[in-house]
Design an enzyme around this catalytic site. Structure first.
Site, mmCIF file in Angstrom:
data_model
loop_
_atom_site.group_PDB
_atom_site.id
_atom_site.type_symbol
_atom_site.label_atom_id
_atom_site.label_comp_id
_atom_site.label_asym_id
_atom_site.label_seq_id
_atom_site.Cartn_x
_atom_site.Cartn_y
_atom_site.Cartn_z
ATOM 1 N N LYS A 1 0.799 -1.236 0.000
ATOM 2 C CA LYS A 1 0.000 0.000 0.000
ATOM 3 C C LYS A 1 0.831 1.285 0.000
ATOM 4 O O LYS A 1 0.538 2.197 -0.789
ATOM 5 C CB LYS A 1 -0.968 -0.012 1.192
ATOM 6 C CG LYS A 1 -2.001 1.111 1.154
ATOM 7 C CD LYS A 1 -3.046 0.918 0.073
ATOM 8 C CE LYS A 1 -4.190 0.105 0.594
ATOM 9 N NZ LYS A 1 -4.995 -0.574 -0.325
ATOM 10 N N PRO A 2 1.882 1.390 0.830
ATOM 11 C CA PRO A 2 2.657 2.637 0.781
ATOM 12 C C PRO A 2 3.250 2.897 -0.617
ATOM 13 O O PRO A 2 3.331 4.037 -1.057
ATOM 14 C CB PRO A 2 3.781 2.409 1.810
ATOM 15 C CG PRO A 2 3.273 1.343 2.713
ATOM 16 C CD PRO A 2 2.386 0.478 1.874
ATOM 17 N N CYS B 1 43.071 14.862 7.474
ATOM 18 C CA CYS B 1 42.783 16.285 7.661
ATOM 19 C C CYS B 1 42.873 16.666 9.138
ATOM 20 O O CYS B 1 43.979 16.815 9.645
ATOM 21 C CB CYS B 1 41.430 16.633 7.041
ATOM 22 S SG CYS B 1 41.294 18.372 6.655
ATOM 23 N N HIS C 1 41.910 14.753 1.842
ATOM 24 C CA HIS C 1 40.939 13.674 2.087
ATOM 25 C C HIS C 1 41.090 12.584 1.023
ATOM 26 O O HIS C 1 40.331 12.565 0.050
ATOM 27 C CB HIS C 1 39.515 14.236 2.062
ATOM 28 C CG HIS C 1 39.209 15.109 3.229
ATOM 29 N ND1 HIS C 1 38.753 14.602 4.429
ATOM 30 C CD2 HIS C 1 39.319 16.435 3.392
ATOM 31 C CE1 HIS C 1 38.588 15.604 5.280
ATOM 32 N NE2 HIS C 1 38.918 16.729 4.684
ATOM 33 N N GLU D 1 40.212 9.655 1.089
ATOM 34 C CA GLU D 1 39.023 8.793 1.009
ATOM 35 C C GLU D 1 38.085 9.200 -0.127
ATOM 36 O O GLU D 1 37.338 8.375 -0.653
ATOM 37 C CB GLU D 1 38.270 8.792 2.353
ATOM 38 C CG GLU D 1 37.549 10.076 2.744
ATOM 39 C CD GLU D 1 38.420 11.111 3.474
ATOM 40 O OE1 GLU D 1 39.668 11.016 3.383
ATOM 41 O OE2 GLU D 1 37.854 12.015 4.107
HETATM 42 N N1 GLN Z 1 38.829 21.808 11.110
HETATM 43 C C1 GLN Z 1 40.035 21.651 10.379
HETATM 44 C C2 GLN Z 1 40.262 22.781 9.394
HETATM 45 O O1 GLN Z 1 39.361 23.491 9.050
HETATM 46 C C3 GLN Z 1 40.062 20.322 9.657
HETATM 47 C C4 GLN Z 1 39.033 20.215 8.592
HETATM 48 C C5 GLN Z 1 38.764 18.797 8.156
HETATM 49 O O2 GLN Z 1 39.068 17.860 8.867
HETATM 50 N N2 GLN Z 1 38.134 18.641 7.004
HETATM 51 O O3 GLN Z 1 41.368 22.977 8.954
#
Ligand code: GLN
Length: 542
Positions: free
Chosen positions: A189-190, A386, A515, A517
């Site tokens: 039904k949903p 980071c 980053h 990742e």
């Molecule tokens: N807060 C930290 C900065 O602005 C690290 C940022 C983060 O981990 N993306 O530099």
């Protein structure tokens, strides 16, 4: 001719529209087409950069520096493709550009109206993506759930697109079919209600993907077919899976790809799913475990634990584990718990590796620093991303270089020893409260030093990685840190910034200002994550 496939969601959020969109894209790509995907988010925010991850999930960052929804990460991971800013829009972004055009007299004196001017802007953005990327298919995922006030204008855009391109536009509705335990029956039904809500917006679903704990049986499919006005063959099961990477294969088993092509009068140009099938086989195969702890603060929401804030980190760990023939076992460790109770760090012995991912603000910082110290001193593989790199630098400054008050200007703007300082160009921005999309964002070059763990991992001297930060290692302390054994393993030469730190005589102690990742994909795992998992595999010296 570009084909457009809109994907909307029904019943509730979090039914996996992003993974479904990425999976359809993957299937079409495996049939020899050039495919890209667009995410539409109905919120007013111009981008995801100003939202708390608990609220919104991870903020994904593209090479071109767009802070966007995590679904763009899914598209990149499934399609093994870099996606750019054009592929992401929000209500805020769309309105802002219409208003700017109005101010520039681009509407030639006409009254500018919500309909059709807002949908026209949405449509022109979608068309631009198709043209710019020279794609055969553009998939467009509409965030939110049908029936919500917020995404009506985007459904209106989809309806108008169909009017303009009747032969090249399809609609997919992803819904949820609950099974109430005590009744024991899967309810349609949903789904029926959602399909009707879509009809109210002038849209007939060409496909319904039924999310449920198990595959839909024939009676369910028939019911949905009759009440939602589509062929039973176009009702596709989307059962729970252990790994989202199984989804394209599940859809293919139900013939989704060829049904799509048939409706668009197209023929597959190719059939090559071998890489993906191998990947899924590896994922499912029994493997020795690697236990990785992630120390964060964005996963507690009331009684629930959310992992969306760190989705790319989790995926990157998985990709690297699979590449090393290991089974990822990932656990959440709350930074604040280590603050309250120092003896808790002893628990870290159980882990093969520890990650401190990105983050903002002072909460949980001291707990993370305790964790890092323990990893450094006890030779537990440590990977700082980071913020995790900045804190590793602070920990080293405090406990190795004996700079007691070492900290970041982010945590103490009046710090006497700001080992981590605000970047020069950020100062004015923060003063003017100019926060949106103003961090150091997107791809930046980094030169790797020979003889380092990073060099071993990348096997390259020059790399490019994605960033999102305002603070950085303070060059005033660099000499003192290096003299005490901190290795600056990667630098941005143009701006003279420290990008990677390492320490010697440790199986793996690496902190990166970027980053990594965000660039890991199942078919091309990130070299630093692979190196981290490799070191985590080795038995630690006591
Ligand atoms: N807060 C930290 C900065 O602005 C690290 C940022 C983060 O981990 N993306 O530099």
């Amino acid at each position: 001719m570009v084909n457009y496939i809109f994907v909307a969601g029904g019943v509730m959020s979090s039914v996996g529209k992003g993974a479904a969109t990425a999976s359809i894209a993957k299937i079409l790509e495996s049939k020899g087409f050039k495919v890209t995907a667009v995410k539409i988010d109905p919120y007013i925010n111009i981008d995801a950069g100003t939202m708390n991850p608990i609220e919104h999930g991870e903020v994904f960052v593209t090479d071109d520096g767009t802070e966007c929804d995590q679904d763009i990460g899914n598209y990149e991971r499934f399609l093994n493709q870099d996606i750019g800013s054009d592929n992401y829009m929000t209500t805020g972004k769309v309105y802002l550009s219409v208003i700017q055009k109005e101010r520039n007299l681009e509407f030639g004196g006409k009254c500018v109206e919500v309909v059709p001017d807002i949908p026209n802007e949405v449509i022109s953005r979608i068309r631009k993506v198709g043209k710019k990327t020279k794609s055969d298919f553009v998939l467009i995922e509409i965030g939110g759930t049908v029936g919500e006030y917020q995404n009506l204008l985007f459904l209106e855009s989809a309806r108008m697109m169909k009017l303009q391109n009747p032969k090249n536009t399809l609609f997919v509705l992803v819904t949820y079919l609950p099974t109430i335990k005590i009744i024991g029956e899967m309810k349609t039904k949903p789904t029926q209600t959602s399909a009707r809500l879509l009809n109210e917006a002038g849209i007939q679903a060409d496909f319904i993907l039924g999310r449920a704990s198990v595959p839909l049986d024939e009676p369910r499919k028939k019911k949905i077919s009759i009440f939602c006005n589509l062929d039973t063959k176009d009702v596709i099961s989307a059962p729970d899976v252990d790994s989202i990477y199984e989804i394209p294969l599940n859809f293919e088993r139900e013939g989704l790809g060829n049904r799509i092509l048939k409706k668009l009068r197209l023929k597959a140009r190719n059939e090559d799913f071998s890489d993906w099938k191998n990947l899924v086989e590896t994922i499912k195969r029994e493997k020795p475990p690697v236990k990785i702890g992630i120390v964060g603060k964005y996963f507690e929401s009331g009684e629930f634990s959310l992992t969306d804030s760190y989705i790319s980190v989790i995926e990157a760990v998985k990709h690297a584990c699979w590449a090393c023939g290991k089974e990822p076992v990932i656990e959440w460790l709350s930074a604040q718990k280590f603050e309250a109770d120092s003896s808790k760090v002893e628990k870290l012995k159980e882990y093969d590796g520890i990650i401190v991912p990105g983050g903002f603000g002072v909460r949980g910082i001291e707990g993370k620093i305790k964790v890092i110290r323990y990893c450094r001193e006890n030779k537990i593989p440590y990977f700082g991303l980071c913020l995790g790199m900045q804190l590793a630098t602070i920990e080293f400054a405090r406990n190795v270089c004996n700079i007691q008050g070492a900290t970041s200007k982010e945590f103490d703007p009046k710090a006497k020893d700001p080992v981590i300082d605000i970047m020069e160009e950020q100062k004015g921005l923060l003063k003017n409260k100019d926060y949106g999309a103003t961090m150091r964002l997107g791809a930046w070059d980094c030169k790797i030093e020979p003889g380092t763990i990073s060099k071993r991992a990348y096997s390259k001297d020059n790399i490019s990685e994605r960033h999102r930060h305002r603070y950085e290692v303070n060059n005033r302390y660099r000499k003192q840190l290096e003299e005490n054994g901190l290795v600056v393993a990667g630098k941005n030469l143009a701006k003279d910034l420290v990008e990677i730190i390492e320490i010697k005589n440790h199986p793996f102690f690496v902190g990166v200002q970027f980053h990594p990742e965000l660039k890991s994909r199942p078919l091309s795992p990130h070299p630093l994550f692979i190196e981290f998992i490799r070191s985590s595999n080795k038995k630690r010296p006591n």
